[in-house]
Design an enzyme around this catalytic site. Sequence first.
Site, PDB file in Angstrom:
ATOM      1  N   HIS A 116       0.821  -1.212   0.000  1.00 38.05           N
ATOM      2  CA  HIS A 116       0.000   0.000   0.000  1.00 38.05           C
ATOM      3  C   HIS A 116       0.860   1.270   0.000  1.00 38.05           C
ATOM      4  CE1 HIS A 116       0.405  -0.141   4.535  1.00 38.05           C
ATOM      5  NE2 HIS A 116       0.437   1.174   4.370  1.00 38.05           N
ATOM      6  N   ASP A 146       0.266  -7.686   1.505  1.00 33.99           N
ATOM      7  CA  ASP A 146       0.681  -6.279   1.611  1.00 33.99           C
ATOM      8  C   ASP A 146       2.200  -6.129   1.681  1.00 33.99           C
ATOM      9  OD1 ASP A 146       0.297  -3.588   1.569  1.00 33.99           O
ATOM     10  OD2 ASP A 146      -0.247  -3.397   3.683  1.00 33.99           O
ATOM     11  N   SER A 220       4.639   2.720   7.927  1.00 27.14           N
ATOM     12  CA  SER A 220       4.311   1.552   7.106  1.00 27.14           C
ATOM     13  C   SER A 220       5.499   1.138   6.252  1.00 27.14           C
ATOM     14  CB  SER A 220       3.121   1.859   6.193  1.00 27.14           C
ATOM     15  OG  SER A 220       1.939   1.976   6.928  1.00 27.14           O
TER      16      SER A 220
END
Length: 462
Positions: A116, A146, A220
């Site tokens: 992402h 992911d 992230s």
Amino acid sequence: MKQLSSLFLVSLLSGATTLGAYKLFIEKDNRNSIVTTSTNSFGRTVGLNGEAIDFTAAAENAVHSVVHVKNVSVRTVYNPILEYFYGSRGGQQQEQVGTGSGVIISEDGYIVTNNHVIKDATELEVTLNNNKSYKAKLIGTDSKMDIALLKIDADEKLPYSTFADSDAVKVGEWVLAVGNPYNLNSTVTAGIVSAKARNLDTRGIQSFIQTDAAVNPGNSGGALVNTRGELVGINTMISSPTGSYAGYSFAVPSNITRKIIEDLMEYGNVQRGILGVEGGELNSKVSKEIGIEETEGFYVSSVSKNSGAEKAGLQKGDIIKKLDNQKINTFAELSGYINSKRPDDKVQVTFVRDGKTKVVPVTLVKKELFNTEFKGLELEDINSSDKKKYGIDYGVKIKDVTSDALKPYQNQLKGNIILKVDDQKATDVETISTFLNRKGEDKSISIQMINRMGQLSQVIIQ
């Protein structure tokens, strides 16, 4: 009287000497400790001295291998008012910039991050801890887990993180989260592993490491490392009503991450193996409903046709206790361990049947061969030609109709593509299989699907 005074003086000096010795030798050593005792003699000394745990070496190693990832994408923005008066003008191109973190995993510039973080990027730029920037090339992605793999061509050998065995990580173990929250480079936070194999019911990922180390937007794709500076996970998401850190964060375990990036390097895609069992985790309520005494383990409600589990002799009603040496109590633990394996890998399955413990080797089969049966419908994943034909990027195909009640409708159902079951998006057979098993056989389901003519329809199956 003189003798009594001498005796008193000797006693006083003895007491002072004892007190002084205690202060000098004993209290000095124990002032940073708490001694806990119990009636079972399990007492132990718990160190409270801040110098007992030193994070500096781990932080020093980790910050140099964690990078800042900039994602530049372009989207088209339409102005409905201008289009109303002047007709379609094709929209206006607008550049968007997103940021995140990544972890260098080799000295020649391979970098792992979250999918992402780099999704829809037209340009990727990586900035190292020494402020050098490089254009990055996307090697491959796994949207289900992911994870994405990038590559930069640097003019020097790069510092990199080594992988730890995430299966060996213990709850309560100290970990550091390293990343770039809010564009603040090389930020290190500390916490403990709060839980393992955490299932958040997100698409695909069902086995997170949960930690209370502070993670915020921008973290992230960054590193979760142990006190030796080894990579135990890739920070992926937070659980928060505000979008900022509120106590818990989650990381994809390093064993799953390593397997994915090795697949992307070697095969160009992710090789998924499946065990071939469906079911759910046991607890007091579930065990009572199905009439068994066991309250721990993974209960097998069905075994997929032509799977390794079927060939090894696993049956409905078996209770899986271990995969190799990994204890299995939940679906997330089973899923997480299998996701670190490949097709044709062998797994030693320990299970209970009729009160007896047995161990059998099971060979994992390719996920693409996986199909499931529910309410008389045999389901399989769609292929690339189906996606192209119907203009979709997900769905589950009805391979065959096995129910006598549905046989009259076989021609109308066979070959149709299921898009939704109730409110669950039919991303793949595994997702739908898990959802249907949780729902139960005795409940009716609503199916939204595309027929072979490309028409959208909805049916209810009792």
